[in-house]
Write an enzyme that holds these catalytic residues in place. Structure first.
Site, PDB file in Angstrom:
ATOM      1  CE1 TYR A  87      -2.834   2.926   2.506  1.00 57.82           C
ATOM      2  CE2 TYR A  87      -3.811   2.144   0.454  1.00 57.82           C
ATOM      3  CZ  TYR A  87      -4.033   2.938   1.311  1.00 57.82           C
ATOM      4  OH  TYR A  87      -5.019   4.089   1.524  1.00 57.82           O
ATOM      5  NE  ARG A  92      -1.851   5.542   0.977  1.00 60.10           N
ATOM      6  CZ  ARG A  92      -0.739   5.457   1.710  1.00 60.10           C
ATOM      7  NH1 ARG A  92       0.218   4.554   1.909  1.00 60.10           N
ATOM      8  NH2 ARG A  92      -0.931   6.018   2.842  1.00 60.10           N
ATOM      9  CG  ASP A  93      -7.305   7.505  -0.234  1.00 60.63           C
ATOM     10  OD1 ASP A  93      -7.405   8.184   0.661  1.00 60.63           O
ATOM     11  OD2 ASP A  93      -8.062   6.770  -0.811  1.00 60.63           O
ATOM     12  CB  SER A  99      -5.552   6.796   2.888  1.00 57.56           C
ATOM     13  OG  SER A  99      -6.205   6.454   3.965  1.00 57.56           O
ATOM     14  CG  ASP A 139      -9.173   2.291  -1.369  1.00 55.83           C
ATOM     15  OD1 ASP A 139      -8.736   3.036  -0.409  1.00 55.83           O
ATOM     16  OD2 ASP A 139      -9.917   1.465  -1.281  1.00 55.83           O
TER      17      ASP A 139
HETATM   18  O1  LIG Z   1     -27.179   3.073 -10.423  1.00 65.73           O
HETATM   19  N1  LIG Z   1     -27.223   3.800  -9.349  1.00 65.73           N
HETATM   20  O2  LIG Z   1     -28.234   4.282  -8.488  1.00 65.73           O
HETATM   21  C1  LIG Z   1     -25.833   4.149  -9.223  1.00 65.73           C
HETATM   22  C2  LIG Z   1     -25.718   4.926  -8.127  1.00 65.73           C
HETATM   23  C3  LIG Z   1     -24.461   5.376  -7.485  1.00 65.73           C
HETATM   24  C4  LIG Z   1     -23.411   5.023  -8.380  1.00 65.73           C
HETATM   25  O3  LIG Z   1     -22.338   5.595  -8.265  1.00 65.73           O
HETATM   26  C5  LIG Z   1     -21.473   4.700  -7.244  1.00 65.73           C
HETATM   27  O4  LIG Z   1     -21.782   5.376  -5.970  1.00 65.73           O
HETATM   28  C6  LIG Z   1     -20.970   4.271  -4.913  1.00 65.73           C
HETATM   29  C7  LIG Z   1     -21.330   4.773  -3.515  1.00 65.73           C
HETATM   30  O5  LIG Z   1     -22.632   4.134  -3.383  1.00 65.73           O
HETATM   31  C8  LIG Z   1     -19.554   4.656  -5.158  1.00 65.73           C
HETATM   32  O6  LIG Z   1     -18.724   3.945  -4.353  1.00 65.73           O
HETATM   33  C9  LIG Z   1     -17.903   4.596  -3.414  1.00 65.73           C
HETATM   34  O7  LIG Z   1     -16.817   5.206  -4.169  1.00 65.73           O
HETATM   35  C10 LIG Z   1     -15.851   5.887  -3.163  1.00 65.73           C
HETATM   36  C11 LIG Z   1     -14.561   6.146  -4.104  1.00 65.73           C
HETATM   37  O8  LIG Z   1     -15.327   7.255  -4.804  1.00 65.73           O
HETATM   38  C12 LIG Z   1     -15.117   4.832  -2.038  1.00 65.73           C
HETATM   39  O9  LIG Z   1     -14.482   5.414  -1.286  1.00 65.73           O
HETATM   40  C13 LIG Z   1     -13.194   4.826  -0.846  1.00 65.73           C
HETATM   41  O10 LIG Z   1     -13.545   3.787   0.123  1.00 65.73           O
HETATM   42  C14 LIG Z   1     -12.288   2.982   0.558  1.00 65.73           C
HETATM   43  C15 LIG Z   1     -12.933   2.340   1.688  1.00 65.73           C
HETATM   44  O11 LIG Z   1     -13.803   1.581   1.112  1.00 65.73           O
HETATM   45  C16 LIG Z   1     -11.463   4.271   1.160  1.00 65.73           C
HETATM   46  O12 LIG Z   1     -10.355   3.590   1.582  1.00 65.73           O
HETATM   47  C17 LIG Z   1     -11.279   5.417   0.205  1.00 65.73           C
HETATM   48  O13 LIG Z   1     -10.347   6.229   0.935  1.00 65.73           O
HETATM   49  C18 LIG Z   1     -12.316   6.144  -0.292  1.00 65.73           C
HETATM   50  O14 LIG Z   1     -12.198   6.890  -1.246  1.00 65.73           O
HETATM   51  C19 LIG Z   1     -16.554   4.253  -1.409  1.00 65.73           C
HETATM   52  O15 LIG Z   1     -15.985   3.165  -0.474  1.00 65.73           O
HETATM   53  C20 LIG Z   1     -17.546   3.603  -2.334  1.00 65.73           C
HETATM   54  O16 LIG Z   1     -18.651   3.114  -1.796  1.00 65.73           O
HETATM   55  C21 LIG Z   1     -18.891   4.386  -6.347  1.00 65.73           C
HETATM   56  O17 LIG Z   1     -17.739   4.974  -6.831  1.00 65.73           O
HETATM   57  C22 LIG Z   1     -19.854   5.028  -7.546  1.00 65.73           C
HETATM   58  O18 LIG Z   1     -19.763   4.662  -8.798  1.00 65.73           O
HETATM   59  C23 LIG Z   1     -23.600   4.297  -9.466  1.00 65.73           C
HETATM   60  C24 LIG Z   1     -24.999   3.669  -9.883  1.00 65.73           C
HETATM   61 MG   LIG Z   2      -8.020   4.364   3.418  1.00 67.14          MG
END
Ligand SMILES: O=[N+]([O-])c1ccc(O[C@@H]2O[C@H](CO)[C@@H](O[C@@H]3O[C@H](CO)[C@@H](O[C@@H]4O[C@H](CO)[C@@H](O)[C@H](O)[C@H]4O)[C@H](O)[C@H]3O)[C@H](O)[C@H]2O)cc1
Ligand SMILES: [Mg+2]
Length: 362
Positions: A87, A92-93, A99, A139
């Site tokens: 990692y 990153r991130d 992070s 991620d």
């Molecule tokens: O059809 N529909 O209705 C519909 C609705 C919504 C749609 O869009 C989707 O919505 C989702 C949320 O519901 C988004 O998911 C989130 O994305 C974030 C990054 O952008 C993540 O963040 C990371 O999390 C890590 C730990 O897990 C951290 O370590 C890290 O630092 C942190 O950055 C979240 O977990 C993750 O849950 C999808 O991108 C997005 O494409 C698509 C279709």
């Molecule tokens: Mg993190």
């Protein structure tokens, strides 16, 4: 290195307990006065977690852990398996702030990353008797599926792909079993994301030589989703892949049709409680979370090699200090536990809540 086993790399191995995490838990338990809660907290020491190599300065520690595991293996006659997280990608991130890492693409980050991987490999080479399972770059590739609209992510595309390929090639060269991080059901599980994700992960697998040491993907790392929920969490509305098992059952055939026969490991370290988030995308120090299903190879699915605890519960997801350089607004949300320290550092109050909310109870 001996040839890769065709089956589950966890079978027949004793998983090494991280002394780093055990020391954090000891110190945490010392601060808990209630005897019942203290006793529960101390039980966490006996549950294997992954050790995160989040800075290059920690790479020599791997040698110490491997030497310790080797001594324990010789003393007990058991075969030992050490779990690590690779990692340290530059930039990153890229879609968040909490992070962000030590290396920047603009400042020689890609060369520094190779040095980081090389230093891990040098330690691993010294202990061929110890099996290693590595989760590769939480991620990173998931961000390339959904966040190319974020300039830092589009700018990091090649560095992430080349970095992950390099890590996979190098880890495979010394017999490490790798599972590439693949977000979770609420990220890549949305059908619109799942299809491009399957292609990206398969392309990376093939670019890394389709090594049999590349076992598959790790899901739900540092997240809170159920392996298999009895009823869908309300936040999952609109996505039929409401939990990790549904996500994996949909994802695996898509990966295979792209040429990647992926197996899975699933993080359940903070999945003991469901229905705790306001939004599925809320990932930072979510209030009400509990330690979840304990690590096991008795997973109930032929696609899942192991249930694991990758994110060590109690290590923070990100600071709630709005003036901090790495402050991310997700860590200031109503469902985020505050006040919170910097990502990776110990979050005592959150650890106590994970113990209280543990399901199964500790
Ligand atoms: O059809 N529909 O209705 C519909 C609705 C919504 C749609 O869009 C989707 O919505 C989702 C949320 O519901 C988004 O998911 C989130 O994305 C974030 C990054 O952008 C993540 O963040 C990371 O999390 C890590 C730990 O897990 C951290 O370590 C890290 O630092 C942190 O950055 C979240 O977990 C993750 O849950 C999808 O991108 C997005 O494409 C698509 C279709
Ligand atoms: Mg993190």
């Amino acid at each position: 290195a001996p040839p890769a086993v065709s089956g589950n790399p966890y079978t027949g191995y004793t998983v090494y307990l991280s002394p780093y995490y055990a020391a954090e838990v000891d110190a945490a338990a010392a601060l808990i006065s209630d005897p019942t809660l203290k006793a529960k907290a101390l039980k966490v020491k006996d549950i294997p977690t992954f050790t995160w190599f989040d800075v290059i300065a920690k790479t020599p520690d791997l040698g110490k852990y491997l030497a310790d595991a080797s001594a324990k293996a010789q003393a007990s006659g058991q075969k030992y398996l050490v779990q690590i997280v690779v990692y340290d990608l530059p930039d990153r991130d890229c879609a968040a702030y909490a992070s962000n890492g030590e290396f920047a693409i603009a400042n020689g980050g890609e060369a520094n990353y190779k040095r980081y991987v090389d230093q891990l490999v040098a330690e691993i080479k010294k202990y061929p008797d110890i099996r290693i399972v590595a989760v590769i770059e939480p991620d990173s590739l998931a961000n390339l599926v959904t966040n190319l609209n974020v300039s830092k992510c589009s700018g990091a595309q090649n560095a992430y792909k080349n970095g992950v390929i390099y890590a996979l090639e190098q880890m495979s060269s010394v017999g490490v079993y790798s599972y590439v991080d693949a977000g979770h059901a609420g990220w890549l599980g949305w059908p619109a994301n799942l299809t491009p994700a399957a292609k990206l992960f398969a392309d990376i697998y093939k670019a890394a030589g389709s090594s049999p040491f590349i076992k598959g993907l790790a899901t739900n790392v540092a997240n809170y989703n159920a392996l298999s929920a009895s009823s869908p969490d309300p936040v999952t509305q609109g996505n039929q892949n409401t939990d990790e098992l549904k996500f994996i059952n949909a994802f695996a055939p898509a990966l295979r049709s792209n040429g990647f026969p992926a197996q899975f490991i699933v993080d359940q370290g903070r999945s003991g409680r469901q229905n705790i988030r306001d939004q599925w995308g809320d990932w930072c120090n979510v209030k009400g979370a509990g330690f979840g299903m304990h690590p096991t190879t008795n997973t109930g699915s032929s696609l899942i090699d192991a249930i694991v605890w990758v994110k060590p519960g109690g290590e923070c997801d990100g600071t709630s200090d709005t003036s901090a350089p790495r402050y991310d607004t997700h860590c200031g949300l109503a469902d985020a536990h505050k006040p919170a320290p910097e990502a990776g550092t110990w979050f005592q109050d959150y650890f106590v809540e994970l113990v209280r909310n543990a399901n199964p109870a500790l």
